[in-house]
Design a protein around this motif. Structure first.
Motif, PDB file in Angstrom:
ATOM      1  N   GLU A   4       0.826  -1.210   0.000  1.00 16.73           N
ATOM      2  CA  GLU A   4       0.000   0.000   0.000  1.00 16.73           C
ATOM      3  C   GLU A   4       0.860   1.260   0.000  1.00 16.73           C
ATOM      4  O   GLU A   4       0.773   2.095   0.895  1.00 16.73           O
ATOM      5  CB  GLU A   4      -0.934  -0.007   1.214  1.00 16.73           C
ATOM      6  CG  GLU A   4      -1.822  -1.224   1.314  1.00 16.73           C
ATOM      7  CD  GLU A   4      -2.792  -1.331   0.159  1.00 16.73           C
ATOM      8  OE1 GLU A   4      -3.223  -0.294  -0.383  1.00 16.73           O
ATOM      9  OE2 GLU A   4      -3.115  -2.463  -0.223  1.00 16.73           O
ATOM     10  N   LEU A   5       1.697   1.435  -1.008  1.00 14.38           N
ATOM     11  CA  LEU A   5       2.610   2.571  -1.066  1.00 14.38           C
ATOM     12  C   LEU A   5       1.871   3.901  -1.170  1.00 14.38           C
ATOM     13  O   LEU A   5       2.115   4.818  -0.383  1.00 14.38           O
ATOM     14  CB  LEU A   5       3.577   2.411  -2.248  1.00 14.38           C
ATOM     15  CG  LEU A   5       4.508   3.590  -2.517  1.00 14.38           C
ATOM     16  CD1 LEU A   5       5.476   3.767  -1.360  1.00 14.38           C
ATOM     17  CD2 LEU A   5       5.250   3.395  -3.813  1.00 14.38           C
ATOM     18  N   ILE A  10      -0.029   8.935   1.174  1.00 11.89           N
ATOM     19  CA  ILE A  10      -0.982  10.048   1.217  1.00 11.89           C
ATOM     20  C   ILE A  10      -1.449  10.302   2.646  1.00 11.89           C
ATOM     21  O   ILE A  10      -1.499  11.451   3.096  1.00 11.89           O
ATOM     22  CB  ILE A  10      -2.176   9.776   0.275  1.00 11.89           C
ATOM     23  CG1 ILE A  10      -1.702   9.866  -1.181  1.00 11.89           C
ATOM     24  CG2 ILE A  10      -3.326  10.742   0.532  1.00 11.89           C
ATOM     25  CD1 ILE A  10      -2.717   9.416  -2.195  1.00 11.89           C
ATOM     26  N   ILE A  11      -1.775   9.249   3.374  1.00 12.50           N
ATOM     27  CA  ILE A  11      -2.230   9.410   4.763  1.00 12.50           C
ATOM     28  C   ILE A  11      -1.146  10.068   5.619  1.00 12.50           C
ATOM     29  O   ILE A  11      -1.423  10.998   6.390  1.00 12.50           O
ATOM     30  CB  ILE A  11      -2.646   8.049   5.358  1.00 12.50           C
ATOM     31  CG1 ILE A  11      -3.934   7.561   4.701  1.00 12.50           C
ATOM     32  CG2 ILE A  11      -2.813   8.124   6.874  1.00 12.50           C
ATOM     33  CD1 ILE A  11      -4.286   6.120   4.995  1.00 12.50           C
ATOM     34  N   TYR A  16       1.109  14.737   8.419  1.00 14.59           N
ATOM     35  CA  TYR A  16       2.201  15.657   8.736  1.00 14.59           C
ATOM     36  C   TYR A  16       1.811  17.089   8.409  1.00 14.59           C
ATOM     37  O   TYR A  16       2.058  17.999   9.207  1.00 14.59           O
ATOM     38  CB  TYR A  16       3.475  15.286   7.978  1.00 14.59           C
ATOM     39  CG  TYR A  16       4.628  16.198   8.336  1.00 14.59           C
ATOM     40  CD1 TYR A  16       5.292  16.051   9.546  1.00 14.59           C
ATOM     41  CD2 TYR A  16       5.022  17.214   7.492  1.00 14.59           C
ATOM     42  CE1 TYR A  16       6.335  16.893   9.901  1.00 14.59           C
ATOM     43  CE2 TYR A  16       6.056  18.061   7.832  1.00 14.59           C
ATOM     44  CZ  TYR A  16       6.707  17.897   9.033  1.00 14.59           C
ATOM     45  OH  TYR A  16       7.728  18.745   9.382  1.00 14.59           O
ATOM     46  N   LEU A  17       1.205  17.298   7.245  1.00 14.06           N
ATOM     47  CA  LEU A  17       0.774  18.650   6.889  1.00 14.06           C
ATOM     48  C   LEU A  17      -0.233  19.185   7.896  1.00 14.06           C
ATOM     49  O   LEU A  17      -0.202  20.368   8.244  1.00 14.06           O
ATOM     50  CB  LEU A  17       0.189  18.670   5.475  1.00 14.06           C
ATOM     51  CG  LEU A  17       1.190  18.505   4.341  1.00 14.06           C
ATOM     52  CD1 LEU A  17       0.468  18.397   3.003  1.00 14.06           C
ATOM     53  CD2 LEU A  17       2.201  19.632   4.326  1.00 14.06           C
ATOM     54  N   GLY A  18      -1.121  18.304   8.376  1.00 13.47           N
ATOM     55  CA  GLY A  18      -2.092  18.723   9.384  1.00 13.47           C
ATOM     56  C   GLY A  18      -1.428  19.157  10.678  1.00 13.47           C
ATOM     57  O   GLY A  18      -1.733  20.231  11.219  1.00 13.47           O
ATOM     58  N   ILE A  80       8.036   1.548   4.680  1.00 13.30           N
ATOM     59  CA  ILE A  80       7.519   2.676   3.894  1.00 13.30           C
ATOM     60  C   ILE A  80       7.138   3.821   4.819  1.00 13.30           C
ATOM     61  O   ILE A  80       7.479   4.983   4.584  1.00 13.30           O
ATOM     62  CB  ILE A  80       6.306   2.235   3.043  1.00 13.30           C
ATOM     63  CG1 ILE A  80       6.747   1.253   1.956  1.00 13.30           C
ATOM     64  CG2 ILE A  80       5.595   3.440   2.433  1.00 13.30           C
ATOM     65  CD1 ILE A  80       5.588   0.528   1.283  1.00 13.30           C
ATOM     66  N   THR A  81       6.437   3.486   5.895  1.00  8.53           N
ATOM     67  CA  THR A  81       6.027   4.495   6.870  1.00  8.53           C
ATOM     68  C   THR A  81       7.244   5.177   7.486  1.00  8.53           C
ATOM     69  O   THR A  81       7.291   6.406   7.619  1.00  8.53           O
ATOM     70  CB  THR A  81       5.165   3.848   7.974  1.00  8.53           C
ATOM     71  OG1 THR A  81       4.046   3.204   7.356  1.00  8.53           O
ATOM     72  CG2 THR A  81       4.687   4.864   8.983  1.00  8.53           C
TER      73      THR A  81
END
Length: 114
Positions: A4-5, A10-11, A16-18, A80-81
């Motif tokens: 699930e790259l 995206i999540i 992080y942007l939030g 990945i995370t």
């Protein structure tokens, strides 16, 4: 087996942007923003390493278990995370060092100059 790259990326980017926007709007302290992502990078590191060590032991000793593909899946997902959180970590500290450079009235110890 598919990973699930895109969805994980995206999540994490949105998360992080939030938190970064909450920090920028002064709803979150900078230390809290950085601590949150430091804790997450630690957790993802520990899980990824644990899964990797389990897989290494299975391969090294020729042990086959029915769930080894599941362990591999989670090892890669947490890897990945961890990659994304490491990028956020670099951004947080790069951001910190650039803000310190703008403040010419204090030295590196945080004390004001005479």
């Amino acid at each position: 087996m598919t990973y699930e790259l895109i969805s994980v990326s995206i999540i994490l980017i949105l998360g992080y942007l939030g938190s970064y926007l909450l920090y920028q709007k002064n709803y979150l302290k900078k230390a809290t923003h950085i601590r949150l992502w430091n804790i997450l990078i630690l957790i993802t590191f520990l899980i990824s390493v644990a899964a990797g060590l389990i897989l290494l032991c299975l391969v090294e000793y020729g042990i086959t278990i029915p769930n080894s593909q599941g362990i591999l899946y989670w090892h890669v997902e947490f890897g990945i995370t961890m990659f994304w959180i490491a990028i956020f970590h670099i951004h947080s500290y790069w951001m910190s060092s650039s803000e310190e450079g703008e403040d010419s009235s204090s030295d590196k110890s945080g004390r004001e100059s005479d």
